[in-house]
Write a protein that holds these residues in place. Structure first.
Motif, PDB file in Angstrom:
ATOM      1  N   GLU A 213       0.839  -1.194   0.000  1.00 24.08           N
ATOM      2  CA  GLU A 213       0.000   0.000   0.000  1.00 24.08           C
ATOM      3  C   GLU A 213       0.877   1.248   0.000  1.00 24.08           C
ATOM      4  O   GLU A 213       1.780   1.375   0.826  1.00 24.08           O
ATOM      5  CB  GLU A 213      -0.885   0.045   1.235  1.00 24.08           C
ATOM      6  CG  GLU A 213      -1.783  -1.170   1.411  1.00 24.08           C
ATOM      7  CD  GLU A 213      -2.468  -1.161   2.769  1.00 24.08           C
ATOM      8  OE1 GLU A 213      -3.190  -0.198   3.073  1.00 24.08           O
ATOM      9  OE2 GLU A 213      -2.229  -2.110   3.533  1.00 24.08           O
ATOM     10  N   ARG A 215       0.866   5.194   0.708  1.00 25.30           N
ATOM     11  CA  ARG A 215       0.036   6.128   1.461  1.00 25.30           C
ATOM     12  C   ARG A 215       0.135   7.556   0.913  1.00 25.30           C
ATOM     13  O   ARG A 215       1.159   7.958   0.350  1.00 25.30           O
ATOM     14  CB  ARG A 215       0.430   6.095   2.938  1.00 25.30           C
ATOM     15  CG  ARG A 215       0.169   4.754   3.617  1.00 25.30           C
ATOM     16  CD  ARG A 215      -1.309   4.340   3.483  1.00 25.30           C
ATOM     17  NE  ARG A 215      -1.588   3.028   4.021  1.00 25.30           N
ATOM     18  CZ  ARG A 215      -2.008   2.814   5.273  1.00 25.30           C
ATOM     19  NH1 ARG A 215      -2.149   3.821   6.111  1.00 25.30           N
ATOM     20  NH2 ARG A 215      -2.251   1.581   5.677  1.00 25.30           N
ATOM     21  N   THR A 223      -4.772   5.226   1.668  1.00 22.91           N
ATOM     22  CA  THR A 223      -4.029   4.484   0.651  1.00 22.91           C
ATOM     23  C   THR A 223      -4.358   5.048  -0.721  1.00 22.91           C
ATOM     24  O   THR A 223      -5.533   5.143  -1.096  1.00 22.91           O
ATOM     25  CB  THR A 223      -4.375   2.986   0.697  1.00 22.91           C
ATOM     26  OG1 THR A 223      -3.990   2.452   1.969  1.00 22.91           O
ATOM     27  CG2 THR A 223      -3.653   2.223  -0.404  1.00 22.91           C
TER      28      THR A 223
END
Length: 238
Positions: A213, A215, A223
């Protein structure tokens, strides 16, 4: 205790014999056990894909004599880079025309084949940093209902995409469930987590799918990009 999650992808899914460690091992002991496992499992060859949305990039990994080789296919051409494990750390080596050269630091965060996965993510070189410390993470130490040690490792240099990382290691079996990478501003930049596993006939385990993921720089709880590293069924799957 039982050793499982044999280590191939740097230290993505680690099999480590916790019975050889004390009841409350130090961060250095845990990290050393992970590093040692990278060269102690013999020769390995695995295949899979990096998936971002509908884009699927074939890739493969092999382990030979302390070298972890990564290959990914782009436009019908296979590209390769290696992780060379040394006593004092690791080098990422770019391999072209059979010749290996040290990957420039500036390319560590270069995305691979249009995905969000970069050289540093795939090699997990940050797990070879030394001088980690155990954190008292409280309730945050539980991942997937499992009690974990949380190890914080500071980047010994200014190279790469992270200033420090946090690693969740299962207290019972040594599985690495999650790795969080933070920027110099203290904000979470990427999270790498194991989402599914496969069990082999010899009783060992290996990751089936790993999620990455990315960010939002302005809101680290959000995300903004999602990729998966997925393994084919391994020989000997139970």
């Amino acid at each position: 205790m039982k050793s499982f999650f044999k280590k191939i992808l740097g230290a993505a899914c680690i099999g480590l014999s916790l019975g050889a460690l004390q009841a409350e091992p130090s961060a250095d002991e845990l990290l050393k056990a992970m590093r040692d496992m990278s060269v102690s499992q013999g020769e390995k060859d695995v295949q899979g894909q990096i998936r971002k949305g509908r884009t699927k990039i074939p890739f493969g990994m092999s382990v030979r004599n302390g070298v972890i080789a990564f290959q990914y296919k782009l436009n019908d051409v296979w590209n390769r880079f290696d992780l060379h494990i040394k006593a004092k750390g690791v080098d990422i080596m770019e391999v072209k025309d059979g010749k290996a050269t040290v990957l420039p630091v500036a390319k560590y965060a270069t995305p691979l084949a249009g995905t969000d996965v970069c050289y540093e993510d795939m090699s997990l070189r940050f797990l070879y940093w030394k001088g980690g410390v155990l954190e008292d993470a409280g309730e945050d130490a539980r991942i997937k209902g499992r009690d974990c040690w949380v190890v914080r490792i500071q980047n010994p240099t200014k190279s790469g995409q992270f200033a420090w990382v946090r690693v969740w290691i299962d207290k019972e079996n040594g599985t690495t469930w999650q790795i969080d990478g933070y920027g110099a501003d203290g904000e979470l930049k990427k999270r790498i987590s194991i989402t599914s596993v496969q069990k082999l006939k010899d009783g060992s385990w290996f990751f089936k799918q790993m999620k990455l993921e990315v960010r939002d720089p302005k809101d680290s709880s959000r995300t903004v990009a999602l990729d998966y590293i997925e393994m084919d069924d391994l020989p000997g799957k139970k």
